[in-house]
Design an enzyme around this catalytic site. Sequence first.
Site, PDB file in Angstrom:
ATOM      1  CD  GLU A 181      -2.872   0.876   2.483  1.00 25.96           C
ATOM      2  OE1 GLU A 181      -3.219   1.895   3.119  1.00 25.96           O
ATOM      3  OE2 GLU A 181      -3.266  -0.283   2.769  1.00 25.96           O
ATOM      4  CD  GLU A 185      -4.564   6.791   5.556  1.00 21.17           C
ATOM      5  OE1 GLU A 185      -5.618   6.142   5.566  1.00 21.17           O
ATOM      6  OE2 GLU A 185      -3.621   6.601   6.354  1.00 21.17           O
TER       7      GLU A 185
END
Length: 413
Positions: A181, A185
């Site tokens: 990943e 964010e």
Amino acid sequence: MKFHYLKPFLVSAIFTLSILTFLAESACKNFDSNKNCPIDSPCCNSGWCSNDPRFCSTGCEPENSFTPKSCFPKPYCVNMVENFDNPKIVNIKNFNGDPIKYDWTSDFEPDYASFSGGNLLVSMKYDSVNKNSLGNYQGFGSTVSTTRWMEYGRVTARIKTASSNLGVVSSFITRNTAGDEIDFEWVGLEPSEVQSNYYWQGVLDYTQGTHHKTGGDTSKEYHEYGIEWLPDHITWFLDGAPLRTVTLESTKASNGSFLYPSGPQRIQFSVWDGGMTLKGTADWAGTPTDWSDKNRVYTMSVDWVNITCYYGGNATSTWPPAGYGPPNITLANNGSYSTLGVGSPNLGGNDHGGAGPGGANTANTADPDISIPPPNPGLAAHSIDQMGLGLVLVITASVMTSIILTMKQNYLI
């Protein structure tokens, strides 16, 4: 006494037993706990067997289907500029696996993803019906994913986040089911920051995260965020300027392995409620999430997305590729489909999601584990046929070694 004449028999028996054990563990659970899917309903998805193309796409279980190739392969990346004027998006429960017909899936039900005025809107609403594991009511978010998988490349998106209040987490990530990943964010606790991070094989090492000032409230202003993921480095960008670079070499572990994302990944946009969940996540996102107005909607707006693939030439004129998918069934089949199993299958995600720092509100379904290599595959994953054979050999070698060592210790061989 040593029975040397038993060696060929023992080796053969152990090898056969290992293969049978591996095969016996393959079964489509809601159809038959001891069998794979039959040829007329060959695709196992969430435990049910069907010839419906939806069952043969996202969530299809190659090892439990009639053959591994009953499931559609992962479609690889093509260059794309998406302005969301007329996006090709479908709810995951209606996705038939065709990456030519659809560019995006909305991965949850109820579905709070939409588009308006040339923007993708990824939203979260209050869920007054279901409580989470802590007994809290919380928001129910959205995740929108590409239907194609990128194996290295660059993706840039112009985004205004939903993180206007404590607890609201917005995400722009690349991700695969193996746990690789790469993240951008934003959390409501620090709306003027963006956080970058990466993960390898599902190891939740939060120490790799970095905070970056954006110069303003990200829930009120659009910014361009970019991820460049190449075989030797990852660079995160803000408004065209590099924020941070992680090199492959810098991820080298003491055992010589590289803890670096390398498997093909989908691009995802998510909004989820981090303020009403476990303490570590709530402290990171800010808590409590403001649901004083139960009709409030938190929305992340994505103006456009630009995807440039490292490996090109993956566009196809037909889907699925020859030899994949259920036999004699087309994606526009006018006849009735056959779905076998106990109960009613649900192909749409319905989980609140939210896995803390680095975790996105991704669909609660598995992705197909088979792939066809792109024209220039580089480090692309092998097909399930190779993976399955490798697993059988590993299991066999392990069992054989263990038993033979035990017998040697007891002077039987």
